[in-house]
Design an enzyme around this catalytic site. Structure first.
Site, short mmCIF file in Angstrom:
data_model
loop_
_atom_site.label_atom_id
_atom_site.label_comp_id
_atom_site.label_asym_id
_atom_site.label_seq_id
_atom_site.Cartn_x
_atom_site.Cartn_y
_atom_site.Cartn_z
N LEU A 21 0.79 -1.23 0.00
CA LEU A 21 0.00 0.00 0.00
C LEU A 21 0.82 1.28 0.00
CD1 LEU A 21 -2.67 -1.06 2.66
CD2 LEU A 21 -2.90 -1.07 0.18
N SER A 22 2.13 1.16 0.28
CA SER A 22 2.89 2.39 0.53
C SER A 22 3.87 2.71 -0.58
CB SER A 22 3.63 2.27 1.87
OG SER A 22 2.79 2.60 2.92
N GLY A 24 6.62 4.43 -2.45
CA GLY A 24 7.77 5.16 -1.89
C GLY A 24 8.45 4.40 -0.76
N ALA A 27 10.14 -1.66 0.83
CA ALA A 27 9.81 -2.99 1.39
C ALA A 27 8.33 -3.30 1.20
CB ALA A 27 10.18 -3.04 2.86
N SER A 28 7.47 -2.30 1.44
CA SER A 28 6.03 -2.52 1.28
C SER A 28 5.71 -2.93 -0.15
CB SER A 28 5.26 -1.25 1.68
OG SER A 28 4.03 -1.14 1.01
N GLU A 174 3.52 13.15 9.67
CA GLU A 174 3.79 11.72 9.89
C GLU A 174 4.29 11.46 11.31
OE1 GLU A 174 3.70 9.06 7.24
OE2 GLU A 174 2.44 10.51 6.22
N ARG A 214 6.33 13.03 2.51
CA ARG A 214 5.09 12.93 3.30
C ARG A 214 4.93 14.05 4.33
NH1 ARG A 214 4.05 6.70 5.09
NH2 ARG A 214 5.12 5.60 3.42
N HIS A 250 10.65 8.29 5.45
CA HIS A 250 10.59 9.04 6.70
C HIS A 250 12.03 9.36 7.11
CE1 HIS A 250 6.57 6.94 7.85
NE2 HIS A 250 6.31 8.18 7.49
N ASP A 252 13.25 8.87 9.93
CA ASP A 252 13.81 7.83 10.81
C ASP A 252 14.31 6.61 10.05
OD1 ASP A 252 11.48 6.38 10.27
OD2 ASP A 252 10.71 6.43 12.32
N CYS A 368 10.34 2.27 14.13
CA CYS A 368 8.96 2.57 13.68
C CYS A 368 7.95 2.03 14.67
CB CYS A 368 8.65 1.88 12.35
SG CYS A 368 9.67 2.37 11.00
O1 SUG Z 1 3.72 4.11 6.43
N1 SUG Z 1 4.13 0.68 5.92
C1 SUG Z 1 4.35 1.85 6.75
C2 SUG Z 1 5.70 1.76 7.42
C3 SUG Z 1 5.87 2.85 8.44
C4 SUG Z 1 7.26 2.90 8.98
N2 SUG Z 1 7.37 3.91 9.95
C5 SUG Z 1 8.42 4.68 10.17
N3 SUG Z 1 9.44 4.72 9.34
N4 SUG Z 1 8.41 5.42 11.22
C6 SUG Z 1 4.25 3.13 5.92
O2 SUG Z 1 4.74 3.14 4.79
C7 SUG Z 1 2.79 -0.81 4.53
C8 SUG Z 1 1.42 -1.40 4.52
C9 SUG Z 1 1.19 -2.35 3.36
O3 SUG Z 1 1.81 -2.19 2.34
O4 SUG Z 1 0.35 -3.25 3.51
C10 SUG Z 1 2.91 0.41 5.42
O5 SUG Z 1 1.95 1.10 5.66
#
Ligand code: SUG
Length: 444
Positions: A21-22, A24, A27-28, A174, A214, A250, A252, A368
């Site tokens: 869903l993310s 950028g 890994a997502s 964020e 973001r 982000h 972090d 995170c």
């Molecule tokens: O917002 N992943 C989160 C990861 C957040 C990491 N937080 C910090 N770096 N502080 C995001 O991108 C993936 C969900 C999905 O793909 O199913 C997701 O939302």
């Protein structure tokens, strides 16, 4: 009076899944459509939280959100019984269903920005939930996040809760993932470093071209105003847009601070030297800037291993330790760097590795998963004590996960109406364990 920096880790919700869903967040995207293991994810998170409590840290937990989010699905026109809403969404708009099923509230570094009482004019600890407007699946978190924070930090004398910022791209916020508090001691006034990705109202300011930035400067400034921070204790610094375009969604993911240490990659920021000079001047205390060069660790290795999505903690004996994902051990350049780091004479003396792979596969490392709240002992005593980690809570939460969580979940499973019942039953029981009252819509 004793001072602490508490970590509040997000409990992984029962619908933890990989839906990509993310945009950028590398890994997502790259793990999209894999099967997840919600039970293992929740247990990995609990292990890390318990290990920090065992090290003598103040450690709490924050409850996850209710998913599937049927309220959002109804708001956008799906109607009928709960099962019908779910099945219609699955058929007509699967991407919307996926967005309403994410367990993304587990990454509590994005839950809110927190300013400790030593920094604020009214002497209270201030919380502003992040609006997370850049991603649909995250933009539905802030109201419930606010309820959970109020139920956890439930004392008006010590804690001030704000509404999230207006839900518009100009105020993309964020939370603590782009905020670092630097200080000599947790209880002394410090410098709050706000790192933003772009300025929304200045069309000539630099910004990334491929991936979204973001966090806006305007959001960071609004949070600083709400939290009653002095100008002299804030620094606003821009993230390097080139690294956002390489997957650093982000701050972090590329820098982490604790007390008077800022551990960062040389490509993390714009105007690094002048901004560091401003931090030094405003800190009025010694600062350790620990720079990692591209020659030591490339941006690609930093993003893959999450070297900077580590927690730097001050142990009760005063030494600092770095809490890293096991992925850092598996990356030769990063592992070599971390082995060297503890010998360099910086305040960081040890590295502790944790397996949080279920979260890492969605782009969330150890940092995170936690929201930091610096507090004095009176404030710690004012926290809802049922949310603080100890042997008993650890045992109860593990049993709770064992009883309610699946060990395999695919995106196709999100259309299963049984998941609604499972999730609500689990969360209802959790609110009793943590004594949160009715924080979820289904309880009202
Ligand atoms: O917002 N992943 C989160 C990861 C957040 C990491 N937080 C910090 N770096 N502080 C995001 O991108 C993936 C969900 C999905 O793909 O199913 C997701 O939302």
């Amino acid at each position: 009076m004793k001072q602490f920096e508490a970590n509040f880790d997000g409990l992984v919700g029962p619908t933890h899944n990989y839906a990509g869903l993310s945009f950028g967040n590398v890994a997502s995207y790259s793990n999209a459509a894999q099967a997840s293991n919600p039970k293992a994810a929740a247990k990995q998170g609990l292990q890390k939280a318990k290990a920090l409590a065992d090290l003598g840290m103040v450690q709490g937990v924050l409850a996850p959100q209710e998913r599937p989010d049927l309220y959002t699905l109804r708001r956008i026109g799906f109607s009928g019984s709960d099962a019908e809403v779910l099945q219609k969404a699955a058929k007509q708009a699967p991407a919307l269903l996926n967005a309403c099923c994410s367990a993304s509230s587990m990454w509590t570094a994005n839950a809110a920005t927190v300013s400790p009482s030593a920094d604020t004019r009214d002497g209270k600890v201030h919380f502003t939930p992040a609006n997370l407007v850049d991603k649909l699946h995250r933009s539905i978190e802030p109201l419930t996040t606010g309820n959970i924070l109020k139920a956890t930090f439930n004392n008006d004398r010590h804690f001030k809760h704000h509404l999230h910022l207006p839900e518009h791209a100009n105020f993309g916020d964020e939370g603590a993932a782009n905020h670092t508090r630097l200080c000599s001691d947790y209880g002394k006034a410090g410098v709050e470093l706000f790192v933003y990705g772009q300025s929304a109202t200045n069309p000539n300011a630099p910004k990334p071209v491929k991936y979204p930035a973001r966090q806006t400067l305007e959001a960071s400034q609004a949070v600083a105003r709400l939290h009653q921070l002095e100008d002299e204790s804030c620094v606003f610094m821009q993230q390097n847009p080139d690294v956002i375009d390489q997957g650093v969604f982000h701050n972090d993911v590329i820098a982490v601070g604790n007390q008077n240490v800022l551990f960062y990659h040389e490509q993390a920021f714009l105007d690094t030297e002048s901004k560091f000079a401003e931090i030094r001047r405003k800190m009025n205390a010694e600062m350790h800037f620990i720079k990692v060069s591209t020659a030591q660790v490339s941006i690609d290795d930093a993003v893959r291993s999450y070297l900077f999505n580590t927690q730097i903690i001050t142990l009760p004996n005063g030494e600092m330790a770095i809490v890293a994902p096991t992925d850092c051990q598996e990356n030769p350049a990063v592992f070599a760097y971390l082995n060297e780091l503890t010998t360099l004479g910086t305040p960081i003396k040890q590295v502790k590795y944790f397996d949080v792979k279920q979260s890492m596969q969605n782009g969330g490392g150890p940092a995170c998963l936690r929201l930091r709240v610096a507090m004095n002992e009176l404030e710690v005593a004012a926290v809802n004590q049922n949310t603080l980690m100890n042997d008993m809570l650890f045992g109860r939460l593990n049993t709770w996960v064992e009883k309610h969580y699946r060990d395999r979940l695919t995106v196709a499973d999100l259309a299963d109406p049984q998941l609604i019942t499972e999730s609500r039953t689990a969360l209802d029981e959790l609110t009793q364990i943590l004594k949160l009252g009715s924080v979820y819509q289904f309880q009202k």
